[in-house]
Design a protein around this motif. Structure first.
Motif, PDB file in Angstrom:
ATOM      1  N   LEU A  87       0.830  -1.201   0.000  1.00  0.00           N
ATOM      2  CA  LEU A  87       0.000   0.000   0.000  1.00  0.00           C
ATOM      3  C   LEU A  87       0.867   1.254   0.000  1.00  0.00           C
ATOM      4  O   LEU A  87       0.588   2.233  -0.698  1.00  0.00           O
ATOM      5  CB  LEU A  87      -0.918   0.001   1.223  1.00  0.00           C
ATOM      6  CG  LEU A  87      -1.986  -1.093   1.226  1.00  0.00           C
ATOM      7  CD1 LEU A  87      -2.743  -1.093   2.546  1.00  0.00           C
ATOM      8  CD2 LEU A  87      -2.954  -0.885   0.073  1.00  0.00           C
ATOM      9  N   LEU A  91      -6.607   7.866   3.109  1.00  0.00           N
ATOM     10  CA  LEU A  91      -6.936   6.742   3.979  1.00  0.00           C
ATOM     11  C   LEU A  91      -5.951   5.604   3.763  1.00  0.00           C
ATOM     12  O   LEU A  91      -5.556   4.904   4.685  1.00  0.00           O
ATOM     13  CB  LEU A  91      -8.337   6.237   3.635  1.00  0.00           C
ATOM     14  CG  LEU A  91      -9.490   6.757   4.461  1.00  0.00           C
ATOM     15  CD1 LEU A  91     -10.777   6.147   3.941  1.00  0.00           C
ATOM     16  CD2 LEU A  91      -9.272   6.376   5.912  1.00  0.00           C
ATOM     17  N   THR A  92      -5.571   5.451   2.512  1.00  0.00           N
ATOM     18  CA  THR A  92      -4.717   4.307   2.168  1.00  0.00           C
ATOM     19  C   THR A  92      -3.425   4.333   2.966  1.00  0.00           C
ATOM     20  O   THR A  92      -2.951   3.301   3.436  1.00  0.00           O
ATOM     21  CB  THR A  92      -4.407   4.330   0.667  1.00  0.00           C
ATOM     22  OG1 THR A  92      -5.626   4.465  -0.040  1.00  0.00           O
ATOM     23  CG2 THR A  92      -3.708   3.070   0.251  1.00  0.00           C
ATOM     24  N   THR A 138      -4.077   3.103   6.340  1.00  0.00           N
ATOM     25  CA  THR A 138      -4.258   1.656   6.331  1.00  0.00           C
ATOM     26  C   THR A 138      -2.906   0.957   6.231  1.00  0.00           C
ATOM     27  O   THR A 138      -2.649  -0.055   6.898  1.00  0.00           O
ATOM     28  CB  THR A 138      -5.141   1.234   5.148  1.00  0.00           C
ATOM     29  OG1 THR A 138      -6.275   2.099   5.119  1.00  0.00           O
ATOM     30  CG2 THR A 138      -5.576  -0.195   5.279  1.00  0.00           C
ATOM     31  N   ALA A 149      -1.455   0.888   9.515  1.00  0.00           N
ATOM     32  CA  ALA A 149      -2.100  -0.092  10.381  1.00  0.00           C
ATOM     33  C   ALA A 149      -1.561  -1.490  10.112  1.00  0.00           C
ATOM     34  O   ALA A 149      -1.260  -2.247  11.036  1.00  0.00           O
ATOM     35  CB  ALA A 149      -3.612  -0.049  10.180  1.00  0.00           C
ATOM     36  N   PHE A 150      -1.411  -1.836   8.845  1.00  0.00           N
ATOM     37  CA  PHE A 150      -0.951  -3.187   8.518  1.00  0.00           C
ATOM     38  C   PHE A 150       0.514  -3.394   8.886  1.00  0.00           C
ATOM     39  O   PHE A 150       0.891  -4.444   9.397  1.00  0.00           O
ATOM     40  CB  PHE A 150      -1.222  -3.504   7.049  1.00  0.00           C
ATOM     41  CG  PHE A 150      -2.586  -4.074   6.850  1.00  0.00           C
ATOM     42  CD1 PHE A 150      -2.775  -5.439   6.757  1.00  0.00           C
ATOM     43  CD2 PHE A 150      -3.695  -3.243   6.804  1.00  0.00           C
ATOM     44  CE1 PHE A 150      -4.054  -5.961   6.617  1.00  0.00           C
ATOM     45  CE2 PHE A 150      -4.963  -3.767   6.663  1.00  0.00           C
ATOM     46  CZ  PHE A 150      -5.148  -5.127   6.575  1.00  0.00           C
TER      47      PHE A 150
END
Lengths: 492, 117, 489, 138, 194
Positions: A183, A207-208, A211, A214-215
């Protein structure tokens, strides 16, 4: 001339040790070769430290391809702290653990065992020095795969299931990391960390990118033993061969934390970290771990498991400090990263000695051990006190900075929780010390002698560093503070 | 959003989660590794989808073409595939040992055996 | 020999450590070992005495290590520390002599370990006395706890282990939870931890924070045995008597009250505290502790336990007086640290001497023992008078000043507590003296004749008793120091 | 399986082509899909096929375990060694430009050498892993 | 969008893969799962060809559908297929997966769309590889030049990973490991803990 190539040699030396070892036969020869390579790696780490302290961060373009086209090695204060720790503990474990390995690993497998050990060291170093997020994944896998096999070498059959469990969750974690990298790459078009730092700020609001964070966070969280995705850790530490536990406990999770620091602060920067609520989540997880894991540790009946839970709690401290996202917090996190590695390695080395002499490490086996193994138990006691945070040890220095960081941002209550948790540390470690010093060996217990000299020397070398840096903490504190400043300043 | 928009990615993500579901819930430890493989392959699909450029061709330079797909994810995934097979081999070797030591590769049965000792 | 004062400081601190090492090495030759202990204690006393004679108003300080950036391990000398150092080093000489007699007569095990740790405990105590900032004080405070733990559990019995756990548990947990927290907090508020007359907190620290800090310190320094954190002290009485004597009449407990006075005078500041509402909680707790501990002491059948509760009560005198926050009361607190030390150590010496010679530890067994052990029980009587606060003993001097301080602060409750506790003290000490001298020997005792305790023990306790008397007649130096602390020269 | 005459004959005939194809994949990697890794897998697959048809014993005669183990290490050493040449020649690690006068040619040589290293390691690893799984007595 | 949009092929293959994955999740037979996993890999290899990743397709076909299945079968010949058994923690698993998937899908809604030539991913480093690599390395296959030269260090790492795996398998099931099986069984009783 060679000094300009130290960054790559740092990884190559242990990496090349592995194929050489795989060609060898015999325990003694392979032991000497492995130890030699690892000690050389330690010397290189010292050389790099001198270099970095004198001239600042070092960059090395592999293949002479200017980053971001090629893969870059980047070494700054934070990196050398980790390098010193990984190679230093690896050297100590190998030098001290020779006899223990001889007992726990069959002769025929010894060369392969040492090859895996060196690969593990190389993997961890590779993760540390690299400035490329995908290259990091490759070295993460080198260290992970070798760790799985090393854990499986434990004598009990549960070592196999522990290794399997670690493999499954570790691979899931690594894959999460890869998703996060994907991402990140999608949004920026680069894999180089420095380049990412510059380019992430342009897409900060998407947002990406959050994310991706987060990952990466979850993936690394698995590797660093963050509660609640920690469950592989106690089993792995408890079942692995003693020397492997000592090495892993001192280094593996620490390197994962280091990577998290690099990624969260180096690439994403504080802005994204705090605005995405991740910071609060990290603080909460940290506090949860320091309390829950400490309480679990109290109820363990095996010393290795006990120390494993203690590691989870200590990682909680680090996460908490990291979550504060302040300069003081990062300083504390980095300091504790280093200090905890040192303390845990000492404790596990002492357990290695106990396991070598007694074959097991249950709590009741410690009764009266101080008479039979005075040097070992004294080292254990000092390291244990250090873990509790007694003054004149590095544990106190860590705790001081943790508290100062907590005060800086969250005030008294959290500081009190930290102190409470260090009391729990006293509660779970004290019984071991008390048993060793104030109980008699049970009647009919076999006569045992002190640990081998090499092991004692290794332990006491770590203890000496512990006390020296505990009384005079300038060196580590300054390095950590500088590193923290750089991390914070990475993205304005 | 024009078709196919993000469909490719979405399906790849769903595939990942199916793999993950197998890993988490299947009690058979061999099957877990199958799930792990599916999880990883789905990630590969995700990466390779990222690399695609509309109207592009494989990144082998040739005078006939001007638009190529992105070669970098391909390189990364080549590496990842190797890592995947390495992990699988290691996991299976472990399982052979577990089978020999416990007589089963069922997660629950092994947990029960471990509790006994 | 001309040593600069800062070198003297260092040597006074290092000598006990060297002694500990030498004792450990000389372990197998017990005469040599014990000689080292005595000579070492004399040397330390010598260094401290030189310091005291050379000491003028100017601050002597010496940095030992750059502990944390901005925070050093530093020694510096001021009147209160000097007083404490003098007490500790003087009484170390006497208690070493006493301990040699005691340990040999009772054929205790692990004597080498005992003497080595004994010396280390003194080193830690001197470290506390000399500490130039709060961090140094904390470091040695913790060290003292850890070093004395093996002394407390010397017997190694399950009972001793249980007691040891209580000892360590309470002292470590309070110091980590409260003291440490308060220290970091102070550092956060003030940016320094150096001891500075009048305190180091600046204007930005509000009264509520000051109050919380004050309470954290007062309860965090659990070596003062303020209720409810007093249980470690009676528990520690399982230790051999010389340990109880030195550590629990002088080093450990005095380290506690010393730290409290230090914090009040040099960290928080007397004047600042006086302006903070709510600080009266502490004197109230201290007053309660005085009375409650005295009442418990009344009920004790075991002599050492009685002394333990008496100590709890006497320590609270110091806390009470110090927290009344007037110059005179601070002075009283400082004086009482010294005066109580000499008297209490005499009492412990006497108890140990009785145990050594007659193997008796219960009060009920002491009938007529004064006739067989006149020196011991004579000293006991003198010290008991001091505890009650009657002339011609040291206790009278300090108690008088404390009382004056209470009047000064118009703290009538405190006055009442002092009066009541004097009565209670008399109620539990005088019967013992009476029993020892005026009751006939029991039949069972007559069957087992014994004389005085070994000579070293008797010598030590006689000297401390003389000291107790001497400080009544020549309180000048102590007064001067106390005044210096209280008025802030 | 080794009693099926047809299989034996066909696979014996096929074997050279498989290895030839592997070599093609190896050296054609510069121009089309392929490279050391793919070639190594095909090589390994060839050995596995051989082992399946003619039995493990026969395969082990062709490529004994200790030989595979040595090859495994040599591959990595060849790869890393190629990089070290760059280092010795005064450039950075893994810089192939210094291998020939023309930097681009140097790159080509370098790529060829390291692909060779990959081939050695991958083919032996694949074969080795298969041996170990297939060679367990039940 | 027309019915003949080539993108349909991707979606179709992906749909097939989803079906296969679903069946694998449902199946009780391990053997069948392994076979389907091979098919899954093969389908993905097909997809990779369509997505211009010929090298990856080649590798995935030979590794995922080939070697991997062989290794599985080799292992399974040593591991008897167990009887049917219920799932462990199915609800928790589903919850975790749905949460993760939802996070992934919802969190990437603002990603550049599929095949967009203007996406940052295609503009920065990748573009330079495509334009500079031929001159720098004389190798027309950019994947090869990036793999072996620009990111040659990754490939060294990759080779080391394979090496590690081989060593690990060797140490786990190579030689006479069965001799050692009895010893741990004894150690079991000594060191057992709950």
């Amino acid at each position: 001339m060679i000094s300009t190539h130290l960054p790559i040699l740092q990884v190559l030396v242990p990496l090349l040790a592995a194929p050489v070892l795989a060609l060898l036969r015999g325990r003694t020869l392979s032991y000497l070769v492995a130890t030699g390579f690892v000690v050389v790696a330690f010397l290189i780490a010292i050389g790099l430290t001198i270099q970095v302290v004198h001239t600042g961060a070092v960059s090395y373009a592999i293949g002479n391809w200017a980053p971001p086209l090629g893969i870059e090695y980047r070494i700054d204060e934070l990196t050398v702290i980790m390098l010193l720790m990984v190679t230093g503990i690896a050297s100590a474990v190998l030098i001290g653990g020779g006899q223990s390995i001889a007992v726990e690993i069959p002769e025929r497998r010894a060369p392969l065992f040492f090859a895996l050990f060196c690969l593990n060291v190389a993997g961890l170093i590779g993760m540390t020095v690299t400035g490329d997020v995908f290259n990091l994944f490759v070295f993460l896998e080198i260290s992970s795969l070798s760790t799985y096999a090393l854990v499986a070498m434990g004598r009990d059959r549960r070592a196999l299931t522990a290794a399997y469990q670690y493999l499954v969750i570790g691979t899931v974690g690594a894959t999460f990391y890869v998703i996060g990298v994907g991402l990140l790459y999608m949004m920026t078009g680069t894999l180089n960390m420095a380049d990412l730092t510059a380019r992430v700020s342009g897409v900060e609001s998407t947002l990406t990118i959050k994310t991706a964070l987060a990952f990466l966070f979850i993936g690394l969280g698995v590797k660093l033993g963050m509660m609640p995705v920690h469950f592989w850790l106690p089993n792995a530490y408890a079942q692995a061969p003693s020397t492997v536990s000592a090495f892993l406990a001192g280094t593996a999770t620490k390197v994962a934390v280091y990577v998290m620091l690099r990624i969260v602060f180096g690439i994403f920067g504080i802005g994204i970290f705090t605005s995405s609520y991740l910071a609060d989540v990290v603080i909460a997880l940290g506090i949860f771990a320091m309390v829950a894991a400490s309480v679990s540790a109290i109820f363990q009946s095996d010393a290795k498991r006990l120390l494993a839970y203690s590691s989870l709690a200590q990682i909680g401290y680090i996460l908490f400090a990291l979550g504060l996202a302040t300069e003081a917090g990062l300083t504390a996190a980095i300091l504790h990263l280093f200090n905890h590695g040192l303390m845990k390695a000492t404790l596990f080395l002492a357990l290695t000695a106990v396991a070598l002499r007694l074959g097991r490490t249950r709590l009741e086996d410690f009764d009266g051990l101080a008479q039979a193994m005075p040097a070992t138990m004294l080292a254990f006691a000092v390291a244990a006190l250090s873990l509790v945070g007694v003054p004149l040890t590095i544990g106190f220095v860590s705790k001081w900075y943790l508290l100062a960081a907590a005060f800086d941002r969250d005030g008294v209550l959290v500081a009190a929780v930290i102190l409470g948790s260090s009391l729990l540390a006293l509660l779970y470690l004290w019984p071991l010390v008390e048993r060793a010093y104030f109980r008699k060996r049970p009647a009919g217990a076999p006569e045992i002698e002190e640990a081998p000299l090499a092991l004692i020397l290794a332990m006491w070398a770590l203890v000496a560093v512990n006390v020296f840096l505990g009384v005079n903490s300038q060196f580590t504190v300054n390095l950590a503070a500088n590193a923290a400043r750089h991390l914070i300043g990475a993205v304005p | 959003m024009e078709f196919p928009g993000l469909y490719n990615y979405w399906i790849a993500m769903v595939l990942m989660m199916m793999g993950l579901y197998i890993v988490i819930t299947d009690p058979n430890m061999v099957k877990k590794i199958v799930g792990l493989s599916i999880f990883q392959v789905s990630v590969f699909v995700f990466y390779i989808s990222m690399a695609k450029v509309r109207g592009g061709t494989a990144p082998i330079l040739d005078d006939r073409f001007t638009v190529y797909s992105n070669p970098l994810p391909h390189v990364l995934i080549l590496t990842a595939i190797v890592v995947g097979i390495a992990t699988t081999a290691l996991a299976l070797a472990l399982l052979v040992r577990i089978q020999a030591a416990f007589g089963t590769v069922d997660e629950e049965a092994i947990k029960a055996l471990e509790r006994e000792t | 020999m001309t040593l600069a004062p800062d070198q003297l400081l260092l040597w006074a601190f290092l000598t006990p450590i060297i002694v500990a090492v030498l004792v450990a090495v000389a372990g197998p030759w017990r005469n040599l070992r014990d000689a080292i202990s005595v000579l070492g204690s004399l040397a330390t006393f010598g260094f401290v005495a030189m310091l005291a004679s050379e000491w003028e108003d100017k601050l002597v300080s010496r940095t030992i290590a750059d502990f944390l950036p901005g925070l050093t391990l530093r020694f510096s000398l001021e009147p209160l520390g000097l007083l404490f150092a003098v007490i500790a080093s003087t009484l170390w000489v006497l208690s070493t002599i006493y301990a040699i007699g005691y340990m040999r007569a009772n054929e205790e095990h692990d004597q080498t370990r005992f003497f080595a740790l004994f010396a280390l405990a003194i080193a830690a105590t001197l470290g506390i006395a000399f500490s130039g900032n709060l961090l140094t004080l904390f470091v040695f405070y913790e060290t003292l706890t850890l070093v004395t733990f093996p002394l407390v559990t010397h017997a190694g019995t399950p009972e001793a282990m249980r007691a040891g756990r209580t000892y360590l548990g309470i002292l470590l947990s309070t110091s980590i939870l409260f003291f440490f927290l308060a220290m970091v907090w102070t550092y956060f508020e003030a940016g320094t931890l150096d001891f500075i007359k009048g305190g180091i907190l600046n204007e930005e620290t509000g009264p509520s924070v000051t109050l919380v800090l004050f309470l954290l310190y007062m309860f965090g320094i659990a070596k003062t045995a303020l209720m409810p954190f007093h249980r470690w002290l009676p528990a520690a009485m399982v230790a051999p008597t010389p340990v109880s004597a030195l550590l629990h009449a002088v080093a450990v407990v005095k380290a506690g009250v010393f730290a409290v006075v230090k914090v009040i005078v040099y960290v928080l500041g007397v004047e600042r505290l006086a302006g903070v509402p709510g600080t009266a909680i502490v004197p109230v707790v201290a007053g309660f502790t005085i009375i409650a501990a005295s009442l418990v002491a009344l009920k004790q059948a075991n002599l050492k336990r009685l002394l333990a509760y008496s100590t709890i009560s006497q320590l609270s005198y110091v806390v009470l007086s110090a927290t009344l926050l007037t110059p005179i009361s601070i002075m009283g607190a400082v004086l009482h640290i010294a005066m109580h030390a000499v008297a209490k150590i005499t009492l412990f010496f006497a108890a140990g001497a009785v145990y050594t010679a007659a193997h008796k530890s219960e009060i009920g067994e002491l009938d007529g023992i004064g006739r067989r052990m006149p020196w011991t029980m004579g000293a006991f009587a003198v010290a008991a008078l001091s505890m009650i606060g009657l002339p011609p003993t040291a206790g009278f001097v300090s108690k008088w000043v404390i009382l004056k301080g209470a009047f000064d602060a118009t703290a009538w409750c405190a006055v009442a507590v002092l009066v009541l506790s004097t009565v209670l003290n008399a109620a539990y000490f005088l019967p013992i003296v009476h029993r020892a001298f005026f009751r006939p020997l029991s039949a069972e005792a007559q069957a087992h004749p014994h004389g005085e305790a070994p000579f070293p023990s008797v010598l030590a306790l006689t000297l401390t008793a003389l000291l107790t008397l001497g400080l009544f007649f020549f309180p000048g130096e102590a007064m001067k120091i106390a005044e210096a602390v209280a008025t802030g020269r | 399986m080794h009693d099926h005459a047809v299989l034996r004959v066909v696979s014996k005939l096929l074997m050279p082509f498989i290895f030839l194809f592997a070599l093609y994949v190896q050296f054609h990697g510069d121009f089309g899909p392929g490279g050391g890794f793919q070639a190594g897998v095909i090589f390994g697959a060839g050995m596995i096929l051989y082992a399946l048809i003619f039995g493990l014993k026969a395969a082990r005669k062709v490529a004994p375990l200790h030989y595979l183990r040595a090859q495994l290490s040599l591959g990595v050493l060849l790869y890393a060694g190629t990089g070290i040449v760059g280092l010795v020649q005064g450039s950075n690690y893994l810089d192939y430009s210094v291998l020939a006068h023309d930097p681009a040619h140097g790159q080509e040589y370098g790529i060829m050498l390291i692909e060779m290293g990959v081939l050695l390691t991958v083919s032996s690893a694949m074969t080795l892993i298969f041996y170990l799984f297939a060679g367990q007595d039940h | 969008m027309t019915l003949f949009d080539p993108a349909w092929i991707d979606v179709a293959i992906l749909a097939f893969m989803a079906i296969v994955a679903f069946v694998v999740a449902l199946l009780r037979s391990v053997f069948a799962s392994v076979m389907l996993m091979g098919i899954f890999s093969l389908l993905s290899a097909t997809l990779f060809v369509i997505l211009d990743a010929v090298d990856v397709a080649f590798t995935e076909a030979s590794v995922g559908a080939g070697i991997s299945v062989v290794v599985f079968l080799g292992a399974m010949s040593l591991i008897p297929s167990p009887k049917a058994h219920g799932r462990t923690r199915p609800l928790l698993g589903a919850l975790v997966c749905i949460a993760c998937g939802a996070l992934l899908i919802l969190g990437t809604l603002d990603m550049p769309t599929y095949g967009d030539p203007q996406a940052p991913i295609h503009l920065h480093v990748a573009d330079r590889y495509l334009s500079e690599s031929l001159e720098a390395t004389d190798v027309p296959n950019v994947v090869t030049s990036v793999l072996a030269s620009y990111r040659g260090y990754d490939t060294l790492g990759e080779t080391t990973v394979i090496f590690t795996a081989a060593i690990a398998v060797l140490i786990l099931i190579g030689g006479s490991w069965r001799d050692g099986v009895k010893a741990p069984a004894r150690a079991d009783k000594e060191t057992g803990d709950a």
